[in-house]
Motif scaffolding. Sequence first.
Motif, PDB file in Angstrom:
ATOM      1  N   GLY A  78      89.363 -43.707 -47.668  1.00  0.00           N
ATOM      2  CA  GLY A  78      89.328 -42.567 -47.626  1.00  0.00           C
ATOM      3  C   GLY A  78      88.548 -42.821 -45.866  1.00  0.00           C
ATOM      4  O   GLY A  78      87.692 -41.811 -45.724  1.00  0.00           O
ATOM      5  N   ALA A  79      89.024 -43.565 -44.960  1.00  0.00           N
ATOM      6  CA  ALA A  79      88.126 -43.683 -44.018  1.00  0.00           C
ATOM      7  C   ALA A  79      88.746 -42.466 -42.975  1.00  0.00           C
ATOM      8  O   ALA A  79      89.197 -41.982 -43.071  1.00  0.00           O
ATOM      9  CB  ALA A  79      88.945 -44.854 -43.704  1.00  0.00           C
ATOM     10  N   VAL A  80      87.462 -41.690 -41.839  1.00  0.00           N
ATOM     11  CA  VAL A  80      87.725 -41.078 -41.103  1.00  0.00           C
ATOM     12  C   VAL A  80      88.579 -41.359 -40.657  1.00  0.00           C
ATOM     13  O   VAL A  80      89.078 -43.098 -39.423  1.00  0.00           O
ATOM     14  CB  VAL A  80      86.234 -40.797 -40.026  1.00  0.00           C
ATOM     15  CG1 VAL A  80      87.038 -39.909 -39.305  1.00  0.00           C
ATOM     16  CG2 VAL A  80      85.599 -40.284 -41.025  1.00  0.00           C
ATOM     17  N   ALA A  81      90.080 -40.802 -40.215  1.00  0.00           N
ATOM     18  CA  ALA A  81      90.949 -41.197 -39.202  1.00  0.00           C
ATOM     19  C   ALA A  81      90.801 -40.826 -37.482  1.00  0.00           C
ATOM     20  O   ALA A  81      90.430 -39.702 -37.401  1.00  0.00           O
ATOM     21  CB  ALA A  81      92.399 -40.157 -39.362  1.00  0.00           C
ATOM     22  N   ASP A  82      91.323 -41.585 -36.123  1.00  0.00           N
ATOM     23  CA  ASP A  82      91.098 -41.447 -35.026  1.00  0.00           C
ATOM     24  C   ASP A  82      89.674 -41.255 -35.286  1.00  0.00           C
ATOM     25  O   ASP A  82      89.079 -41.298 -33.802  1.00  0.00           O
ATOM     26  CB  ASP A  82      91.908 -40.348 -34.545  1.00  0.00           C
ATOM     27  CG  ASP A  82      93.936 -40.387 -34.980  1.00  0.00           C
ATOM     28  OD1 ASP A  82      93.797 -41.648 -35.289  1.00  0.00           O
ATOM     29  OD2 ASP A  82      94.085 -39.489 -35.048  1.00  0.00           O
ATOM     30  N   VAL A  83      88.636 -42.844 -36.026  1.00  0.00           N
ATOM     31  CA  VAL A  83      87.580 -42.672 -34.928  1.00  0.00           C
ATOM     32  C   VAL A  83      87.148 -42.817 -34.308  1.00  0.00           C
ATOM     33  O   VAL A  83      87.828 -43.901 -33.158  1.00  0.00           O
ATOM     34  CB  VAL A  83      86.533 -43.329 -36.501  1.00  0.00           C
ATOM     35  CG1 VAL A  83      87.275 -45.306 -35.920  1.00  0.00           C
ATOM     36  CG2 VAL A  83      84.992 -43.576 -36.521  1.00  0.00           C
ATOM     37  N   THR A  84      86.222 -42.406 -33.503  1.00  0.00           N
ATOM     38  CA  THR A  84      85.417 -42.819 -32.077  1.00  0.00           C
ATOM     39  C   THR A  84      85.012 -43.466 -32.289  1.00  0.00           C
ATOM     40  O   THR A  84      84.128 -44.363 -32.857  1.00  0.00           O
ATOM     41  CB  THR A  84      85.400 -41.453 -31.400  1.00  0.00           C
ATOM     42  OG1 THR A  84      84.252 -41.324 -32.009  1.00  0.00           O
ATOM     43  CG2 THR A  84      86.229 -40.229 -31.263  1.00  0.00           C
ATOM     44  N   GLU A  85      84.253 -44.346 -30.847  1.00  0.00           N
ATOM     45  CA  GLU A  85      83.336 -45.580 -31.045  1.00  0.00           C
ATOM     46  C   GLU A  85      82.027 -44.776 -31.102  1.00  0.00           C
ATOM     47  O   GLU A  85      81.065 -45.510 -31.433  1.00  0.00           O
ATOM     48  CB  GLU A  85      83.589 -46.226 -28.894  1.00  0.00           C
ATOM     49  CG  GLU A  85      82.292 -47.323 -29.124  1.00  0.00           C
ATOM     50  CD  GLU A  85      83.122 -48.157 -29.978  1.00  0.00           C
ATOM     51  OE1 GLU A  85      81.553 -48.969 -30.370  1.00  0.00           O
ATOM     52  OE2 GLU A  85      84.099 -48.654 -30.404  1.00  0.00           O
ATOM     53  N   GLU A  86      81.828 -43.437 -30.933  1.00  0.00           N
ATOM     54  CA  GLU A  86      80.874 -43.280 -31.178  1.00  0.00           C
ATOM     55  C   GLU A  86      80.346 -43.091 -32.707  1.00  0.00           C
ATOM     56  O   GLU A  86      79.410 -43.261 -33.043  1.00  0.00           O
ATOM     57  CB  GLU A  86      80.128 -41.280 -30.608  1.00  0.00           C
ATOM     58  CG  GLU A  86      78.972 -40.654 -31.108  1.00  0.00           C
ATOM     59  CD  GLU A  86      79.288 -39.243 -29.896  1.00  0.00           C
ATOM     60  OE1 GLU A  86      77.961 -38.565 -30.319  1.00  0.00           O
ATOM     61  OE2 GLU A  86      80.370 -38.907 -29.622  1.00  0.00           O
ATOM     62  N   MET A  87      81.247 -42.593 -33.778  1.00  0.00           N
ATOM     63  CA  MET A  87      81.617 -42.166 -35.133  1.00  0.00           C
ATOM     64  C   MET A  87      81.699 -44.076 -35.194  1.00  0.00           C
ATOM     65  O   MET A  87      80.521 -44.165 -36.500  1.00  0.00           O
ATOM     66  CB  MET A  87      82.496 -41.610 -35.636  1.00  0.00           C
ATOM     67  CG  MET A  87      82.837 -40.482 -35.373  1.00  0.00           C
ATOM     68  SD  MET A  87      81.610 -39.073 -36.272  1.00  0.00           S
ATOM     69  CE  MET A  87      82.519 -39.852 -37.833  1.00  0.00           C
ATOM     70  N   ARG A  88      82.210 -44.780 -35.141  1.00  0.00           N
ATOM     71  CA  ARG A  88      81.653 -46.417 -35.295  1.00  0.00           C
ATOM     72  C   ARG A  88      80.534 -46.962 -35.121  1.00  0.00           C
ATOM     73  O   ARG A  88      80.007 -47.410 -36.031  1.00  0.00           O
ATOM     74  CB  ARG A  88      83.121 -46.944 -34.690  1.00  0.00           C
ATOM     75  CG  ARG A  88      83.021 -48.465 -34.955  1.00  0.00           C
ATOM     76  CD  ARG A  88      84.370 -49.211 -34.481  1.00  0.00           C
ATOM     77  NE  ARG A  88      85.318 -48.819 -33.128  1.00  0.00           N
ATOM     78  CZ  ARG A  88      86.245 -47.866 -33.310  1.00  0.00           C
ATOM     79  NH1 ARG A  88      87.378 -47.860 -34.820  1.00  0.00           N
ATOM     80  NH2 ARG A  88      86.548 -47.694 -32.978  1.00  0.00           N
TER      81      ARG A  88
END
Length: 194
Positions: free
Chosen positions: A65-75
């Motif tokens: 269920g992970a966020v797709a195309d996660v940014t470094e900020e989101m990580r």
Amino acid sequence: APPRAAPAARARGDMAGAMAAATLALEGAAGNSDALAVVGSLHMTAANWPEAQNAFKALQGKGPGAVADVTEEMRNDPYAMLAIANIIYYNALKDGSRVHTDEAVKRKMMDRLTDALTLYQKVLHLHSNNIYAANGVGVCLAEQGKIAAAKDVFTAVQEVAAGSTERCLPDVWVNLAHIYLALAQYNSAIKMYQ
């Protein structure tokens, strides 16, 4: 507007309605970061630690269920990292509530405290003014028996929080009072509790 409906339901005390609205938002847009944050928060409120951790990891782009195309900020999202660190810390406390004579339980508890401490420190490294992360560092140090280091951290957080109208963290005063008790400085403890 299910992502907005969830916080509104939560504010009314309708946790089931809040979870239903957040879940509906996730069904409509898998990996919706706002909905994942609400779901994680709701699970934390209900002390459903594994589900909360899964939601916050998904918010960081990890697991099902992970966020797709996660940014470094989101990580490196501080809210998600703090939530995961808190969950690890709560699980360490759960381990510590068992018999302390069992060395395996003690080791597991200390390992979890170290893992939580590492995450709190990572948040501080990325967001040096995060008083919640600093408080977490202090709590972990105290639980590990590093009382002097914990006192230094809580004192620094208290000074930062006291100088700001936007940053109020009453836990720091209570945590510092606990430290003073551990140091048998009872008058200082009483002042902090008040």
